[in-house]
Design an enzyme around this catalytic site. Sequence first.
Site, PDB file in Angstrom:
ATOM      1  N   LEU A   1      -9.007 -12.025  11.227  1.00 31.95           N
ATOM      2  CA  LEU A   1      -8.389 -10.706  11.416  1.00 31.95           C
ATOM      3  C   LEU A   1      -9.016  -9.957  12.597  1.00 31.95           C
ATOM      4  CD1 LEU A   1      -6.157  -9.091   9.982  1.00 31.95           C
ATOM      5  CD2 LEU A   1      -7.877  -8.113   8.496  1.00 31.95           C
ATOM      6  N   GLY A   2     -10.222 -10.383  12.979  1.00 35.67           N
ATOM      7  CA  GLY A   2     -10.873  -9.794  14.155  1.00 35.67           C
ATOM      8  C   GLY A   2     -11.497  -8.431  13.883  1.00 35.67           C
TER       9      GLY A   2
ATOM     10  N   CYS B   1      11.003   2.433  18.101  1.00 33.23           N
ATOM     11  CA  CYS B   1      10.498   2.870  19.414  1.00 33.23           C
ATOM     12  C   CYS B   1       9.401   1.890  19.846  1.00 33.23           C
ATOM     13  CB  CYS B   1       9.954   4.302  19.309  1.00 33.23           C
ATOM     14  SG  CYS B   1       9.771   5.084  20.911  1.00 33.23           S
TER      15      CYS B   1
ATOM     16  N   ASP C   1      -2.118   7.008  16.596  1.00 31.99           N
ATOM     17  CA  ASP C   1      -2.499   5.642  16.944  1.00 31.99           C
ATOM     18  C   ASP C   1      -1.597   5.205  18.102  1.00 31.99           C
ATOM     19  OD1 ASP C   1      -0.042   5.188  15.803  1.00 31.99           O
ATOM     20  OD2 ASP C   1      -0.705   3.505  14.566  1.00 31.99           O
TER      21      ASP C   1
ATOM     22  N   THR D   1      -4.005  -3.953  14.473  1.00 29.92           N
ATOM     23  CA  THR D   1      -3.459  -5.153  13.838  1.00 29.92           C
ATOM     24  C   THR D   1      -2.049  -4.875  13.341  1.00 29.92           C
ATOM     25  OG1 THR D   1      -5.701  -5.621  13.075  1.00 29.92           O
ATOM     26  CG2 THR D   1      -3.947  -6.879  12.045  1.00 29.92           C
TER      27      THR D   1
ATOM     28  N   CYS E   1      17.997   4.775  16.925  1.00 33.81           N
ATOM     29  CA  CYS E   1      16.930   5.749  16.698  1.00 33.81           C
ATOM     30  C   CYS E   1      17.460   7.042  16.058  1.00 33.81           C
ATOM     31  CB  CYS E   1      16.253   6.075  18.022  1.00 33.81           C
ATOM     32  SG  CYS E   1      14.918   7.258  17.810  1.00 33.81           S
TER      33      CYS E   1
ATOM     34  N   GLU F   1      -5.485   0.999   5.753  1.00 33.61           N
ATOM     35  CA  GLU F   1      -5.616   1.669   7.042  1.00 33.61           C
ATOM     36  C   GLU F   1      -6.686   1.008   7.913  1.00 33.61           C
ATOM     37  OE1 GLU F   1      -3.683   3.609   8.487  1.00 33.61           O
ATOM     38  OE2 GLU F   1      -2.385   3.974   6.772  1.00 33.61           O
TER      39      GLU F   1
ATOM     40  N   TRP G   1       0.818  -1.223   0.000  1.00 32.29           N
ATOM     41  CA  TRP G   1       0.000   0.000   0.000  1.00 32.29           C
ATOM     42  C   TRP G   1       0.849   1.269   0.000  1.00 32.29           C
ATOM     43  CZ3 TRP G   1      -0.535  -3.890   3.696  1.00 32.29           C
ATOM     44  CH2 TRP G   1       0.170  -3.704   4.879  1.00 32.29           C
ATOM     45  N   ARG G   2       2.171   1.093   0.095  1.00 29.98           N
ATOM     46  CA  ARG G   2       3.030   2.281   0.003  1.00 29.98           C
ATOM     47  C   ARG G   2       3.333   2.536  -1.473  1.00 29.98           C
ATOM     48  NH1 ARG G   2       6.537   1.220   5.377  1.00 29.98           N
ATOM     49  NH2 ARG G   2       4.961   2.099   6.736  1.00 29.98           N
TER      50      ARG G   2
ATOM     51  N   TYR H   1      -8.919   8.772  13.255  1.00 33.37           N
ATOM     52  CA  TYR H   1      -7.662   8.197  12.778  1.00 33.37           C
ATOM     53  C   TYR H   1      -7.731   7.907  11.264  1.00 33.37           C
ATOM     54  CZ  TYR H   1      -4.098   4.972  11.468  1.00 33.37           C
ATOM     55  OH  TYR H   1      -3.066   4.389  10.777  1.00 33.37           O
TER      56      TYR H   1
HETATM   57 FE1  SF4 Z   1      11.969   5.998  21.254  1.00 29.61          FE
HETATM   58 FE2  SF4 Z   1      13.993   6.994  19.931  1.00 29.61          FE
HETATM   59 FE3  SF4 Z   1      13.299   8.035  22.259  1.00 29.61          FE
HETATM   60 FE4  SF4 Z   1      14.445   5.665  22.188  1.00 29.61          FE
HETATM   61  S1  SF4 Z   1      15.376   7.564  21.574  1.00 29.61           S
HETATM   62  S2  SF4 Z   1      12.656   6.223  23.350  1.00 29.61           S
HETATM   63  S3  SF4 Z   1      13.600   4.808  20.304  1.00 29.61           S
HETATM   64  S4  SF4 Z   1      12.084   8.042  20.389  1.00 29.61           S
END
Ligand code: SF4
Length: 357
Positions: free
Chosen positions: A87-88, A199, A145, A50, A209, A44, A31-32, A127
Amino acid sequence: MQNRGLNNKKASGWCRKLLSWYDDHRRDLPWRNESDPYKIWLSEVMLQQTRVETALPYYKRFISEYPTLQKLALAEEGRVLKLWEGLGYYARARHFLQAVREVDCQYGGRVPDTAKEFGGLAGVGEYTQAAVLSIAYHQPLAVVDGNVRRVLCRLFAITEDTSKVKMQREMQRIAQHLLDPSRPGDYNQAIMELGALICIPRAPRCEQCPVAKLCEGRKAGIAAALPVKKKKKVLPIKQYTAVVLLQAQKCLIRCRKERLLHGLWEFPNVVTSDDTDVELSSLLSTPVTLAKDVFQLTHEFSHLRWQISIVLGETTGEVQPQGDGWRWVTVEEMDVLPFPAVYQPVVKMVQKKLRDN
Ligand code: SF4
């Protein structure tokens, strides 16, 4: 308005780093790079509550059967639920079908691009509206989300309970403030991707990150504990006994009329009690004898847990079930009808029994 250390310089540094990371690391998903609003909308809807890995095969099957909105608008609800089976959150599928039919009738098959019209369609909440309008029509609307909420809480070291309405509004405000209006669709997908890949819940991969230097939660050493959510309530339990009745190479099932799992099929069942056999006999208007062997199934919904005892039954008279929606079905018909995930092991067992007979 509380600023949370969010000046324009920090916001633009955040956008630059996030989008550059996304351009290099985003997963290649069907979908990208898709410009068809119908396909973006379907993805979406499927991705709500999910994971991508779970939704992916469903999306591919769905698009191969219904490649256009017009084709889906003509679909039978039962077939759509079958494609959604497992899929619920089946209300998503029913609402999506209803909304697609509305688009076909009222908007000549073109997914509307205004918040008023698109947001007025069945099942389209805040959303979905922001996600579809930003990705398909490049409108500057920020999504929030679970992934976004987690990233924002950590980025700004927010320790308030995010399940409160006041905090949900605050999250939306922060998300909107951070959004890059020049690439809103990519930006929204980028922050969700960061939450899904880096994250992540419990153990964020801060060393990988792209925005680690901007992250207050990491600096304070509290990132893994965020976001703060109120404790989960203990779910109420409902106990049912479901009977498997076989006759002449067929099995008795019923289409649910209840709001929960509406339109999916199940085996005759009653609330478990000391008089379960009497209740089942009354439901089917004939004496039902239950076998001793019972197997248990459980299923957790967001608001309650089902415990179902599955038992083989025999009847002496003619079965005349109360209410409508009942059918005696063959193995092949069971393949076509949608059953909730909790009943899948029973479907397999019944099909094996019918084939072995
Ligand atoms: Fe999340 Fe990045 Fe912060 Fe770590 S540094 S908590 S991965 S936003």
